[in-house]
Design a protein around this motif. Structure first.
Motif, PDB file in Angstrom:
ATOM      1  N   ASP A 206     -28.840  -5.320  27.602  1.00  0.00           N
ATOM      2  CA  ASP A 206     -27.932  -5.553  26.481  1.00  0.00           C
ATOM      3  C   ASP A 206     -27.974  -4.370  25.511  1.00  0.00           C
ATOM      4  OD1 ASP A 206     -26.279  -6.509  24.558  1.00  0.00           O
ATOM      5  OD2 ASP A 206     -27.500  -8.243  24.014  1.00  0.00           O
ATOM      6  N   PHE A 207     -26.936  -3.546  25.569  1.00  0.00           N
ATOM      7  CA  PHE A 207     -26.865  -2.374  24.688  1.00  0.00           C
ATOM      8  C   PHE A 207     -26.173  -2.686  23.370  1.00  0.00           C
ATOM      9  CE2 PHE A 207     -24.395   1.290  23.169  1.00  0.00           C
ATOM     10  CZ  PHE A 207     -25.429   2.180  22.909  1.00  0.00           C
ATOM     11  N   SER A 208     -25.099  -3.484  23.430  1.00  0.00           N
ATOM     12  CA  SER A 208     -24.286  -3.711  22.231  1.00  0.00           C
ATOM     13  C   SER A 208     -25.085  -4.393  21.130  1.00  0.00           C
ATOM     14  CB  SER A 208     -23.048  -4.542  22.580  1.00  0.00           C
ATOM     15  OG  SER A 208     -23.426  -5.790  23.124  1.00  0.00           O
ATOM     16  N   THR A 209     -25.888  -5.395  21.470  1.00  0.00           N
ATOM     17  CA  THR A 209     -26.699  -6.078  20.457  1.00  0.00           C
ATOM     18  C   THR A 209     -27.761  -5.145  19.900  1.00  0.00           C
ATOM     19  OG1 THR A 209     -26.376  -8.173  21.636  1.00  0.00           O
ATOM     20  CG2 THR A 209     -28.127  -8.100  19.987  1.00  0.00           C
ATOM     21  N   ALA A 210     -28.403  -4.382  20.787  1.00  0.00           N
ATOM     22  CA  ALA A 210     -29.466  -3.479  20.349  1.00  0.00           C
ATOM     23  C   ALA A 210     -28.949  -2.396  19.414  1.00  0.00           C
ATOM     24  CB  ALA A 210     -30.136  -2.846  21.568  1.00  0.00           C
ATOM     25  N   VAL A 211     -27.774  -1.846  19.700  1.00  0.00           N
ATOM     26  CA  VAL A 211     -27.255  -0.759  18.882  1.00  0.00           C
ATOM     27  C   VAL A 211     -26.862  -1.240  17.485  1.00  0.00           C
ATOM     28  CG1 VAL A 211     -24.787  -0.862  19.433  1.00  0.00           C
ATOM     29  CG2 VAL A 211     -25.884   1.358  19.090  1.00  0.00           C
ATOM     30  N   TYR A 212     -26.565  -2.520  17.352  1.00  0.00           N
ATOM     31  CA  TYR A 212     -26.266  -3.104  16.036  1.00  0.00           C
ATOM     32  C   TYR A 212     -27.543  -3.382  15.248  1.00  0.00           C
ATOM     33  CZ  TYR A 212     -21.208  -3.972  16.271  1.00  0.00           C
ATOM     34  OH  TYR A 212     -19.841  -3.822  16.292  1.00  0.00           O
ATOM     35  N   PHE A 213     -28.541  -3.913  15.924  1.00  0.00           N
ATOM     36  CA  PHE A 213     -29.684  -4.483  15.206  1.00  0.00           C
ATOM     37  C   PHE A 213     -30.916  -3.582  15.172  1.00  0.00           C
ATOM     38  CE2 PHE A 213     -27.080  -8.136  15.915  1.00  0.00           C
ATOM     39  CZ  PHE A 213     -27.310  -8.949  14.820  1.00  0.00           C
ATOM     40  N   LEU A 214     -30.957  -2.520  15.963  1.00  0.00           N
ATOM     41  CA  LEU A 214     -32.130  -1.645  15.974  1.00  0.00           C
ATOM     42  C   LEU A 214     -31.703  -0.249  15.538  1.00  0.00           C
ATOM     43  CD1 LEU A 214     -33.733  -2.775  19.359  1.00  0.00           C
ATOM     44  CD2 LEU A 214     -34.286  -3.584  17.055  1.00  0.00           C
ATOM     45  N   ASN A 215     -32.155   0.146  14.364  1.00  0.00           N
ATOM     46  CA  ASN A 215     -31.735   1.427  13.793  1.00  0.00           C
ATOM     47  C   ASN A 215     -32.853   2.449  13.698  1.00  0.00           C
ATOM     48  OD1 ASN A 215     -29.158   0.241  13.272  1.00  0.00           O
ATOM     49  ND2 ASN A 215     -30.009  -0.749  11.453  1.00  0.00           N
ATOM     50  N   THR A 216     -34.078   2.028  13.932  1.00  0.00           N
ATOM     51  CA  THR A 216     -35.228   2.927  13.850  1.00  0.00           C
ATOM     52  C   THR A 216     -35.660   3.323  15.249  1.00  0.00           C
ATOM     53  OG1 THR A 216     -35.946   1.773  11.845  1.00  0.00           O
ATOM     54  CG2 THR A 216     -37.544   3.219  12.912  1.00  0.00           C
ATOM     55  N   LYS A 219     -38.193   1.453  17.259  1.00  0.00           N
ATOM     56  CA  LYS A 219     -37.846   0.090  17.672  1.00  0.00           C
ATOM     57  C   LYS A 219     -36.743   0.069  18.723  1.00  0.00           C
ATOM     58  CE  LYS A 219     -39.204  -1.757  13.179  1.00  0.00           C
ATOM     59  NZ  LYS A 219     -38.762  -2.435  11.925  1.00  0.00           N
ATOM     60  N   TYR A 220     -36.332   1.235  19.208  1.00  0.00           N
ATOM     61  CA  TYR A 220     -35.281   1.289  20.217  1.00  0.00           C
ATOM     62  C   TYR A 220     -35.717   0.553  21.479  1.00  0.00           C
ATOM     63  CZ  TYR A 220     -32.626   4.839  17.636  1.00  0.00           C
ATOM     64  OH  TYR A 220     -31.891   5.512  16.695  1.00  0.00           O
ATOM     65  N   SER A 221     -34.767  -0.107  22.122  1.00  0.00           N
ATOM     66  CA  SER A 221     -35.021  -0.702  23.431  1.00  0.00           C
ATOM     67  C   SER A 221     -34.808   0.357  24.506  1.00  0.00           C
ATOM     68  CB  SER A 221     -34.092  -1.894  23.660  1.00  0.00           C
ATOM     69  OG  SER A 221     -32.737  -1.462  23.673  1.00  0.00           O
ATOM     70  N   LEU A 222     -35.210   0.020  25.720  1.00  0.00           N
ATOM     71  CA  LEU A 222     -35.155   1.007  26.804  1.00  0.00           C
ATOM     72  C   LEU A 222     -33.733   1.430  27.125  1.00  0.00           C
ATOM     73  CD1 LEU A 222     -37.332   2.352  28.528  1.00  0.00           C
ATOM     74  CD2 LEU A 222     -36.898   0.657  30.286  1.00  0.00           C
ATOM     75  N   VAL A 223     -32.791   0.497  27.082  1.00  0.00           N
ATOM     76  CA  VAL A 223     -31.414   0.833  27.439  1.00  0.00           C
ATOM     77  C   VAL A 223     -30.792   1.775  26.416  1.00  0.00           C
ATOM     78  CG1 VAL A 223     -30.335  -1.113  26.240  1.00  0.00           C
ATOM     79  CG2 VAL A 223     -29.266  -0.182  28.304  1.00  0.00           C
ATOM     80  N   MET A 224     -31.278   1.770  25.186  1.00  0.00           N
ATOM     81  CA  MET A 224     -30.743   2.662  24.167  1.00  0.00           C
ATOM     82  C   MET A 224     -31.141   4.113  24.411  1.00  0.00           C
ATOM     83  SD  MET A 224     -31.268   0.431  20.674  1.00  0.00           S
ATOM     84  CE  MET A 224     -30.393   1.623  19.645  1.00  0.00           C
ATOM     85  N   THR A 225     -32.233   4.324  25.130  1.00  0.00           N
ATOM     86  CA  THR A 225     -32.669   5.697  25.392  1.00  0.00           C
ATOM     87  C   THR A 225     -31.655   6.445  26.245  1.00  0.00           C
ATOM     88  OG1 THR A 225     -33.944   5.052  27.367  1.00  0.00           O
ATOM     89  CG2 THR A 225     -35.096   5.008  25.245  1.00  0.00           C
ATOM     90  N   THR A 226     -30.926   5.730  27.106  1.00  0.00           N
ATOM     91  CA  THR A 226     -29.907   6.386  27.932  1.00  0.00           C
ATOM     92  C   THR A 226     -28.816   6.979  27.067  1.00  0.00           C
ATOM     93  OG1 THR A 226     -30.328   4.825  29.730  1.00  0.00           O
ATOM     94  CG2 THR A 226     -28.264   6.055  29.809  1.00  0.00           C
ATOM     95  N   PHE A 227     -28.376   6.225  26.070  1.00  0.00           N
ATOM     96  CA  PHE A 227     -27.309   6.678  25.182  1.00  0.00           C
ATOM     97  C   PHE A 227     -27.719   7.941  24.431  1.00  0.00           C
ATOM     98  CE2 PHE A 227     -25.313   6.527  20.934  1.00  0.00           C
ATOM     99  CZ  PHE A 227     -23.985   6.598  21.298  1.00  0.00           C
ATOM    100  N   PHE A 228     -28.897   7.922  23.827  1.00  0.00           N
ATOM    101  CA  PHE A 228     -29.342   9.067  23.041  1.00  0.00           C
ATOM    102  C   PHE A 228     -29.805  10.224  23.930  1.00  0.00           C
ATOM    103  CE2 PHE A 228     -29.932   5.424  20.149  1.00  0.00           C
ATOM    104  CZ  PHE A 228     -29.123   5.855  19.115  1.00  0.00           C
ATOM    105  N   PHE A 229     -30.413   9.882  25.071  1.00  0.00           N
ATOM    106  CA  PHE A 229     -30.886  10.926  25.965  1.00  0.00           C
ATOM    107  C   PHE A 229     -29.725  11.661  26.602  1.00  0.00           C
ATOM    108  CE2 PHE A 229     -32.747  12.616  29.889  1.00  0.00           C
ATOM    109  CZ  PHE A 229     -33.883  13.219  29.384  1.00  0.00           C
ATOM    110  N   PHE A 230     -28.656  10.942  26.934  1.00  0.00           N
ATOM    111  CA  PHE A 230     -27.488  11.587  27.527  1.00  0.00           C
ATOM    112  C   PHE A 230     -26.834  12.540  26.538  1.00  0.00           C
ATOM    113  CE2 PHE A 230     -22.925  11.769  28.464  1.00  0.00           C
ATOM    114  CZ  PHE A 230     -22.961  12.207  29.765  1.00  0.00           C
ATOM    115  N   GLY A 231     -26.835  12.197  25.264  1.00  0.00           N
ATOM    116  CA  GLY A 231     -26.255  13.081  24.259  1.00  0.00           C
ATOM    117  C   GLY A 231     -26.975  14.409  24.180  1.00  0.00           C
ATOM    118  N   ALA A 232     -28.279  14.391  24.401  1.00  0.00           N
ATOM    119  CA  ALA A 232     -29.066  15.624  24.322  1.00  0.00           C
ATOM    120  C   ALA A 232     -29.128  16.364  25.652  1.00  0.00           C
ATOM    121  CB  ALA A 232     -30.484  15.297  23.845  1.00  0.00           C
ATOM    122  N   HIS A 233     -28.865  15.657  26.768  1.00  0.00           N
ATOM    123  CA  HIS A 233     -29.008  16.277  28.097  1.00  0.00           C
ATOM    124  C   HIS A 233     -27.780  15.996  28.952  1.00  0.00           C
ATOM    125  CE1 HIS A 233     -33.324  17.301  27.599  1.00  0.00           C
ATOM    126  NE2 HIS A 233     -33.355  16.218  26.846  1.00  0.00           N
TER     127      HIS A 233
END
Length: 273
Positions: A206-216, A219-233
């Motif tokens: 679940d990415f959509s819930t995590a991106v709303y509720f986890l801002n630090t 506290k990121y969940s594992l699926v959020m790392t793909t979003f931020f990691f892809f932006g850098a790589h």
């Protein structure tokens, strides 16, 4: 080969081809995760000339996946356990007490299967309760989102469990909680396993819930790392594929361990009314 075997083969071939449509993306994901950056950019299906296992170490270190994995595990395990208990309790009461009130409650719960989640009002409510940017907040939201499906599964399964079992246990002096946890709940193993896999998959990815509720970042969940990691790589597809492999492995392992009970959990109770 006999005519019977040819007919059997003719039926199986379309399903084999359909299976390939599912297996091929997984194969492409795994082989490209072990290639160099230049080879992975070609998006080919060929096996890597040399295995670059260091891709996984790079992703693990740069994406802070250790912390993200711990967060995802806490969120998913706590939410799934709570969902199993609450859904089983609710489904048991709804199915055993066939009253107008329970029918209305069941209808209201099932509305949650069709009505989309309104994330903005949910976020405002969580913010007023000081539950944003916390694992507790996203756990509670995940439970609320997936609760209707859990109730739907359990209510249907309870139809296959005779009421005489309840009556016999009560006659033998079994208390309500003892009746449920010692007598009824062990009979729910197939549907519980099915619910675990489905709910685990839904919450883990679940990415959509995590991106709303986890801002630090801590506290990121594992699926959020793909979003931020892809932006850098964005140019390093081998690292992106390695990231996706790490995220996918826990769910795949869970499914292969419990797959024998999944089908019976989905179909049991379907033929009884």
């Amino acid at each position: 080969m006999s005519a019977k075997n040819w007919r059997k083969l003719a039926v199986e071939i379309p399903f084999i081809l359909l299976s390939a449509l599912v297996i091929l993306p997984f194969y492409m994901l795994f082989v490209n995760s072990m290639k160099s950056s230049a080879d992975a950019a070609q998006m080919s299906l060929g096996f890597p000339k040399s295995l670059h296992f260091e891709n996984f170490r790079t992703v693990f270190d740069e994406a802070n996946m250790g912390v993200a994995f711990k967060n995802s595990l806490i969120i998913t395990v706590v939410a799934v356990v709570a969902l199993i208990v609450f859904s089983a309790f609710t489904g048991y009461v709804i199915q055993r007490r066939s009253t107008r009130i329970t029918s209305v409650i069941y209808f209201v719960i099932l509305v949650g299967l069709t009505v989309p989640t309104f994330m903005v009002p949910t976020y405002v409510l969580a913010k007023n309760l000081h539950l944003t940017d916390s694992l507790t907040g996203i756990i509670l939201v995940s439970i609320a989102i997936n609760f209707p499906y859990g109730v739907f599964l359990y209510t249907g399964y309870f139809k296959s469990i005779p009421r005489e079992i309840d009556e016999s246990a009560v006659i033998d002096g079994c208390k309500p909680y003892g009746l449920f946890f010692r007598i009824i709940f062990p009979l729910l193993l197939p549907v519980t396993v099915t619910s675990i896999i489905i709910q685990f998959l839904a919450i883990w990815n679940d990415f959509s819930t995590a991106v709303y509720f986890l801002n630090t970042s801590s506290k990121y969940s594992l699926v959020m790392t793909t979003f931020f990691f892809f932006g850098a790589h964005a140019a390093d597809w081998n690292l992106v594929f390695a990231n996706l492999v790490i995220i996918s492995l826990p769910v795949l392992i869970l499914y292969f361990l419990l797959q024998r009970l999944v089908i019976s959990g989905l179909t049991s109770g379907a033929v009884k009314s």
